[in-house]
Scaffold this motif. Structure first.
Motif, PDB file in Angstrom:
ATOM      1  N   CYS A  95      12.560  40.821   3.605  1.00 44.08           N
ATOM      2  CA  CYS A  95      12.459  41.439   2.168  1.00 44.08           C
ATOM      3  C   CYS A  95      11.714  42.775   2.574  1.00 44.08           C
ATOM      4  O   CYS A  95      10.997  43.017   3.523  1.00 44.08           O
ATOM      5  CB  CYS A  95      11.581  40.598   1.307  1.00 44.08           C
ATOM      6  SG  CYS A  95       9.720  40.550   1.608  1.00 44.08           S
ATOM      7  N   LEU A  96      11.976  43.855   1.725  1.00 43.97           N
ATOM      8  CA  LEU A  96      11.491  45.109   1.781  1.00 43.97           C
ATOM      9  C   LEU A  96      10.005  45.164   1.756  1.00 43.97           C
ATOM     10  O   LEU A  96       9.273  44.844   0.856  1.00 43.97           O
ATOM     11  CB  LEU A  96      11.923  46.146   0.800  1.00 43.97           C
ATOM     12  CG  LEU A  96      11.889  47.540   0.937  1.00 43.97           C
ATOM     13  CD1 LEU A  96      12.766  48.019   2.144  1.00 43.97           C
ATOM     14  CD2 LEU A  96      12.450  48.420  -0.385  1.00 43.97           C
ATOM     15  N   GLY A  97       9.458  45.556   2.811  1.00 38.45           N
ATOM     16  CA  GLY A  97       8.044  45.688   3.041  1.00 38.45           C
ATOM     17  C   GLY A  97       7.182  44.419   3.597  1.00 38.45           C
ATOM     18  O   GLY A  97       6.109  44.420   4.093  1.00 38.45           O
ATOM     19  N   CYS A  98       8.104  43.349   3.709  1.00 39.17           N
ATOM     20  CA  CYS A  98       7.697  42.242   4.474  1.00 39.17           C
ATOM     21  C   CYS A  98       7.491  42.299   5.990  1.00 39.17           C
ATOM     22  O   CYS A  98       8.170  43.089   6.522  1.00 39.17           O
ATOM     23  CB  CYS A  98       8.405  40.804   4.009  1.00 39.17           C
ATOM     24  SG  CYS A  98       8.358  40.400   2.368  1.00 39.17           S
ATOM     25  N   GLU A  99       6.798  41.380   6.508  1.00 33.21           N
ATOM     26  CA  GLU A  99       6.632  41.700   8.058  1.00 33.21           C
ATOM     27  C   GLU A  99       7.117  40.342   8.712  1.00 33.21           C
ATOM     28  O   GLU A  99       7.715  40.460   9.921  1.00 33.21           O
ATOM     29  CB  GLU A  99       4.983  41.318   8.425  1.00 33.21           C
ATOM     30  CG  GLU A  99       4.145  42.658   8.014  1.00 33.21           C
ATOM     31  CD  GLU A  99       2.752  42.349   8.493  1.00 33.21           C
ATOM     32  OE1 GLU A  99       2.486  41.537   9.361  1.00 33.21           O
ATOM     33  OE2 GLU A  99       1.962  43.270   7.898  1.00 33.21           O
TER      34      GLU A  99
END
Length: 107
Positions: A95-99
């Protein structure tokens, strides 16, 4: 002109490094775990995803070059997992921004 451009480049790289270093601190707690902040999403979209896409392409090239040797050693699956699948999942499934990227069995 060239010295001035070099200074600007160094300042830009320093700022980028500082911003990337603070990404985990930008995350906001949530009931389901960690929800990324807007800054983390922007940095991910503009910096991390393009770099991960390049890593996926580079890993594919290295995999193709090393394929005969991997086949002789019997570790084609391991090489494909490490060089292609892992960076591709980080690029396209995370997901966008997830690590952490989601695995296929979690979807």
């Amino acid at each position: 002109m060239m010295k001035r451009l070099g200074k600007r480049m160094m300042v830009g790289l320093t700022v980028t490094g500082l911003l990337l270093g603070s990404l985990p601190a930008m995350a906001v707690g949530d009931d389901d775990g960690i929800r990324p902040s807007g800054g983390a999403m922007v940095a991910d979209a503009l910096l991390a995803r393009p770099l991960l896409a390049v890593a996926t392409l580079g890993g594919t090239a290295v995999f193709l070059v090393s394929l005969p040797f991997s086949a002789l050693g019997g570790n084609v699956d391991t090489a494909a997992e490490t060089l292609i699948k892992t960076p591709a999942e980080a690029t396209f499934r995370r997901c966008l921004g997830c690590e952490i990227s989601r695995r296929a069995d979690e979807m």
